[in-house]
Design a protein around this motif. Structure first.
Motif, PDB file in Angstrom:
ATOM      1  N   HIS B 113       0.799  -0.991  -0.089  1.00 47.23           N
ATOM      2  CA  HIS B 113       0.104  -0.075  -0.076  1.00 47.23           C
ATOM      3  C   HIS B 113       0.703   1.131  -0.193  1.00 47.23           C
ATOM      4  CE1 HIS B 113      -3.318  -3.023   0.837  1.00 47.23           C
ATOM      5  NE2 HIS B 113      -2.800  -3.187   2.183  1.00 47.23           N
ATOM      6  N   PRO B 114       1.344   1.486  -0.909  1.00 41.99           N
ATOM      7  CA  PRO B 114       2.951   2.635  -0.853  1.00 41.99           C
ATOM      8  C   PRO B 114       1.922   4.143  -0.937  1.00 41.99           C
ATOM      9  CG  PRO B 114       2.182   1.615  -3.135  1.00 41.99           C
ATOM     10  CD  PRO B 114       1.858   0.971  -2.066  1.00 41.99           C
ATOM     11  N   LEU B 115       2.571   4.736  -0.199  1.00 37.79           N
ATOM     12  CA  LEU B 115       2.319   5.969  -0.003  1.00 37.79           C
ATOM     13  C   LEU B 115       3.081   7.389  -0.633  1.00 37.79           C
ATOM     14  CD1 LEU B 115       4.065   6.131   3.491  1.00 37.79           C
ATOM     15  CD2 LEU B 115       1.319   5.673   3.453  1.00 37.79           C
ATOM     16  N   ARG B 116       2.700   8.292  -0.969  1.00 35.54           N
ATOM     17  CA  ARG B 116       3.126   8.861  -2.067  1.00 35.54           C
ATOM     18  C   ARG B 116       4.175   9.850  -1.207  1.00 35.54           C
ATOM     19  NH1 ARG B 116       0.529  12.951  -5.743  1.00 35.54           N
ATOM     20  NH2 ARG B 116      -1.457  12.208  -5.466  1.00 35.54           N
ATOM     21  N   GLY B 117       5.104   9.167  -2.072  1.00 32.36           N
ATOM     22  CA  GLY B 117       6.447   9.646  -1.797  1.00 32.36           C
ATOM     23  C   GLY B 117       6.941   8.637  -0.936  1.00 32.36           C
ATOM     24  N   ASN B 118       6.256   7.257  -1.495  1.00 33.11           N
ATOM     25  CA  ASN B 118       6.475   5.995  -0.603  1.00 33.11           C
ATOM     26  C   ASN B 118       8.146   5.997  -0.042  1.00 33.11           C
ATOM     27  OD1 ASN B 118       5.512   4.006   0.301  1.00 33.11           O
ATOM     28  ND2 ASN B 118       6.554   2.740  -1.005  1.00 33.11           N
ATOM     29  N   ASP B 119       8.996   6.433  -1.623  1.00 32.98           N
ATOM     30  CA  ASP B 119      10.343   5.924  -1.734  1.00 32.98           C
ATOM     31  C   ASP B 119      11.196   7.272  -0.208  1.00 32.98           C
ATOM     32  OD1 ASP B 119       9.947   3.835  -3.186  1.00 32.98           O
ATOM     33  OD2 ASP B 119      11.253   5.220  -5.388  1.00 32.98           O
ATOM     34  N   THR B 120      10.455   8.434  -0.870  1.00 29.51           N
ATOM     35  CA  THR B 120      11.060   9.340   0.591  1.00 29.51           C
ATOM     36  C   THR B 120      10.896   8.982   1.406  1.00 29.51           C
ATOM     37  OG1 THR B 120      10.125  10.474  -1.076  1.00 29.51           O
ATOM     38  CG2 THR B 120      11.121  11.706   0.819  1.00 29.51           C
ATOM     39  N   TYR B 121       9.659   8.684   2.572  1.00 28.93           N
ATOM     40  CA  TYR B 121       9.795   7.940   3.192  1.00 28.93           C
ATOM     41  C   TYR B 121      11.147   6.539   3.708  1.00 28.93           C
ATOM     42  CZ  TYR B 121       5.351   9.765   3.620  1.00 28.93           C
ATOM     43  OH  TYR B 121       4.428  11.275   4.263  1.00 28.93           O
ATOM     44  N   LEU B 122      11.087   5.948   2.901  1.00 28.23           N
ATOM     45  CA  LEU B 122      11.985   4.885   3.225  1.00 28.23           C
ATOM     46  C   LEU B 122      13.367   5.450   3.144  1.00 28.23           C
ATOM     47  CD1 LEU B 122      10.247   1.751   0.404  1.00 28.23           C
ATOM     48  CD2 LEU B 122      11.400   1.338   3.164  1.00 28.23           C
ATOM     49  N   PHE B 123      14.070   6.511   2.068  1.00 23.39           N
ATOM     50  CA  PHE B 123      15.456   6.773   2.723  1.00 23.39           C
ATOM     51  C   PHE B 123      15.606   7.605   3.766  1.00 23.39           C
ATOM     52  CE2 PHE B 123      17.712  10.197   1.377  1.00 23.39           C
ATOM     53  CZ  PHE B 123      19.468   9.411   1.321  1.00 23.39           C
ATOM     54  N   VAL B 124      14.237   8.258   4.108  1.00 27.05           N
ATOM     55  CA  VAL B 124      13.870   8.609   5.566  1.00 27.05           C
ATOM     56  C   VAL B 124      14.147   8.035   6.220  1.00 27.05           C
ATOM     57  CG1 VAL B 124      12.896  10.329   7.410  1.00 27.05           C
ATOM     58  CG2 VAL B 124      12.898  10.713   4.358  1.00 27.05           C
ATOM     59  N   ILE B 125      13.870   6.454   6.840  1.00 25.52           N
ATOM     60  CA  ILE B 125      13.655   5.562   7.724  1.00 25.52           C
ATOM     61  C   ILE B 125      15.444   5.256   7.913  1.00 25.52           C
ATOM     62  CG2 ILE B 125      13.588   3.333   7.758  1.00 25.52           C
ATOM     63  CD1 ILE B 125      10.265   3.883   6.607  1.00 25.52           C
ATOM     64  N   LEU B 126      15.937   4.792   6.281  1.00 26.93           N
ATOM     65  CA  LEU B 126      17.891   4.685   6.128  1.00 26.93           C
ATOM     66  C   LEU B 126      18.119   5.656   6.810  1.00 26.93           C
ATOM     67  CD1 LEU B 126      18.541   1.457   5.326  1.00 26.93           C
ATOM     68  CD2 LEU B 126      19.505   2.619   3.594  1.00 26.93           C
ATOM     69  N   THR B 127      18.473   7.335   6.419  1.00 26.11           N
ATOM     70  CA  THR B 127      19.036   7.494   7.515  1.00 26.11           C
ATOM     71  C   THR B 127      19.237   7.411   8.593  1.00 26.11           C
ATOM     72  OG1 THR B 127      17.575   9.775   7.430  1.00 26.11           O
ATOM     73  CG2 THR B 127      18.653   9.657   4.865  1.00 26.11           C
ATOM     74  N   THR B 128      18.650   7.692   9.310  1.00 26.00           N
ATOM     75  CA  THR B 128      18.592   6.755  10.938  1.00 26.00           C
ATOM     76  C   THR B 128      20.941   5.955  10.857  1.00 26.00           C
ATOM     77  OG1 THR B 128      17.172   5.361  11.299  1.00 26.00           O
ATOM     78  CG2 THR B 128      16.602   7.390  11.576  1.00 26.00           C
TER      79      THR B 128
END
Lengths: 363, 291
Positions: B113-128
């Motif tokens: 159920h991808p969100l709008r800007g799914n990849d951005t969220y995933l990227f943000v998660i990884l930045t941590t």
């Protein structure tokens, strides 16, 4: 209450793209409808909208009289067999077959009995304990069909059910599915790009192109009376010869004088075609099997030179060059021509279709 | 011989390659092997030059992990090491399971159920995970002090869970991405609601992925030292921290003792990896084989 499936003005947009546009179809109980068309024509999308796997942009799908638009897939009670089978990989064949019965709250005894019946019917008894990955292609396909027919849904949907099988298995399964469906008396929609599949299995065929239905008719009618050049060219192997021609003046009753690449040919036609004014551009549609060869040139013959010969067993396919164009001509195997030989072809009366400039049948 | 061939595949690779692979494996495994050998040596054997491969094994080191004198002239007493072991098992186990549960749910959401800007969220998660942990340690230490989480099980478990999540989400998501949505559609058509589709159809298909993720997360957490050093208290201390405290002392490093601790410390990870290895192999090679 109405039974069967009714589809009204069904439309699907993906952003700016319209995948399916204003599709109207009725499928009665016990009827098998094939959605036939080239890939990307919207036939699978139409099927998925009936199944509830795609949202409907506009229009309506009714099953047994009930509007389905806002009913979630699990509550629609439709069965579908997928192109790539979509078997549950982590459970055995037996459990795959039993899975749909869970939703029906069947008792273990009933489940066992149903599995045994379906397994016997589809020759799956020996592989019930295996996992999907251990099955041959044909077995997987039968499990997919079995999973669809094990319960009593309101309709059956098949998405390219035979596309992954080899030719021999395909013929076998075609007969098997036809046999199984005949007993179920439920509306069935089969999506296919294979015209033989459609012609053999369907009660009616709906030919689709670019999201639109071009023609809905029985296999016989769709072959004998294609409504436009697309359907004409799509159905039949080898494909129908579509020959551009110009109408010449001075036609007699039921005859039309045509200029085909410089050759003047008189063709037997219906009344409507006779009324075409001189100078109109038309397309003449002639199936490869509906030519006759004659030894003498006359005003009804089209002459050409045999180019390539392809023996097909019972028949032989000749590629004939009439100057600019290549015609496909199929003759009985007893007819022998040599490459480079000049032959004279006559069109069989009533088997010649005249399409107007827009490609629609003149009738 | 034929059994041997069948089981270990010597027949296919040929003896030359088998020996070669054996030697490479031995070089890789040698440090671990040396630690295990050292754990069974007396202090004299440990320090002998040239190093000894043949010696009389002793269990003294293992005993002294749990029971030894704190300094010269003192009586032998319990070291409380079993507590640190249990702490390590409890903290790592709980946080890996939590990360796995949350990660599975999150990655299924991201995948299906991808969100709008799914990849951005995933990227943000990884930045941590892009920063070296040491950069974040001071603010985290202060936050833990202020919130009273410092030195508690909950604190370190939460931290490790958060620490494992980005990796778990990314890894499990790739497994969900690879399984065909047709199968889920089929289950829906067969009358299953979302929850049943998830538990009965999707989850069994990503078992290998969950196993692989669990092992990697466990190894990372099990060996974590920095956060554990600063954020655990005397009661919640983990083995790596206590191991560091064992170093040094009045008579130099007791290598035998240290080796015994490490040897025991290896056992749980060995065991989990061994149990999951069938899944693990399928997990790490996932997607590399054409289906």
């Amino acid at each position: 209450m109405a039974s069967g499936i009714q589809i009204r003005q069904l439309t699907k947009h993906y952003g700016d793209l319209t995948a399916v546009s204003d599709v109207d179809l009725d499928i009665d109980d016990g009827e098998v409808l094939c959605l036939l068309g080239p890939s990307g024509c919207g036939k699978t999308t139409t099927l998925r909208m009936v199944a509830g796997l795609e949202d409907i942009s506009a229009g309506e799908v009714r099953i047994d009289g009930e509007v389905m638009n806002n009913i979630a897939t699990p509550d629609r009670n439709v069965a579908m067999a997928f192109q790539f089978y979509a078997l549950y990989p982590s459970i055995t064949v037996e459990k795959n077959l039993a899975y749909p019965l869970y939703a029906e709250h069947a008792t273990p005894d009933q489940i066992e009995q149903r599995i045994a019946q379906v397994a016997e019917r589809l020759d799956l008894t020996a592989v019930l304990k295996r996992y999907p990955s251990q099955l041959a292609e044909g077995e997987k396909q039968r499990v997919a069909v079995g999973r669809a027919i094990i319960r009593s849904p309101r309709c059956f949907l098949f998405d390219e059910p035979l596309s992954r099988l080899d030719i021999e298995l395909r013929q076998e399964m075609r007969t098997k599915i036809k046999e199984v469906l005949a007993d179920l008396s439920k509306p069935t929609v089969i999506v296919t790009h294979d015209q033989i599949e459609a012609l053999t299995m369907a009660d009616r065929i709906a030919v689709m192109r670019a999201g639109k239905i071009e023609q809905v008719a029985t296999p016989h009618d769709i072959f004998a009376a294609p409504i436009n050049t697309f359907v004409a060219g799509f159905i039949g192997t080898p494909g129908m010869n579509l020959i551009p021609a110009v109408v010449e003046g001075g036609s007699k009753k039921n005859e039309l004088k045509l200029n085909i690449d410089g050759q003047h040919v008189v063709v037997d036609v219906n009344d409507a075609a006779m009324k075409l004014p001189a100078g109109s551009m038309v397309t003449l549609g002639v199936r490869p099997r509906f030519f006759e060869t004659v030894s003498e040139v006359s005003d009804k013959t089209l002459s050409g030179v045999v180019d390539i010969i392809e023996p097909m067993g019972a028949e032989t396919l000749f590629h004939v060059l009439d100057g600019k164009r290549e015609l496909r001509v199929v003759m009985d195997r007893s007819v022998r021509f040599n490459e480079g030989e000049k032959i004279h072809l006559q069109f069989q009366p009533k088997m010649t279709h005249v399409f107007d400039e827009q490609g629609s049948l003149v009738r | 011989m034929s059994f041997f061939k069948k089981k270990y595949g010597i027949g296919k690779a040929g003896p030359g390659w088998t020996i070669f692979a054996g030697i490479v494996s031995l070089i890789y495994f040698f440090p671990v092997l040396w630690i295990i050998l050292t754990a069974f040596k007396t202090r004299t054997d440990t320090l002998s030059v040239p190093p000894k491969f043949l010696f009389t094994p002793t269990f003294d080191n293992f005993v002294s992990v749990f029971y030894r004198a704190a300094g010269t002239g003192q009586d032998a007493a319990s070291t409380g090491f079993e507590l640190y072991f249990l702490n390590s098992i409890f903290i790592a186990g709980t946080s890996v399971i939590l990360a796995l549960i949350i990660g599975t749910l999150a990655s299924y959401g991201f995948s299906r159920h991808p969100l709008r800007g799914n990849d951005t969220y995933l990227f943000v998660i990884l930045t941590t995970r892009m920063l070296p942990p040491i950069i974040a340690i001071i603010p985290i230490f202060l936050m833990f002090r202020l919130s009273g989480l410092s030195g508690t099980y909950i604190g370190i478990i939460l931290l490790y869970t958060a620490f494992n999540l980005p990796f778990s989400i990314w890894m499990i998501k790739s497994f969900f991405d690879e399984i065909s949505t047709d199968v889920e559609d089929a289950a829906r058509l067969d009358g299953s609601k979302d929850r049943r589709v998830f538990f009965k159809i999707c989850l069994p298909q990503v078992k290998a992925g969950l196993a692989a993720t669990a092992v990697f997360a466990l190894i990372l957490t099990w060996n974590e030292f920095l956060f554990a050093l600063l954020l655990t208290g005397t009661d919640t201390r983990t083995v790596p921290v206590q191991m560091a405290r064992t170093l040094g002392g009045e008579i130099g490093v007791d290598w035998g003792l240290l080796a015994a601790i490490v040897t025991m410390f290896l056992i749980p990870v060995f065991a989990v990896t061994y149990l999951l290895q069938n899944h693990l192999l399928r997990g790490v090679t996932f997607g590399t084989i054409k289906k």
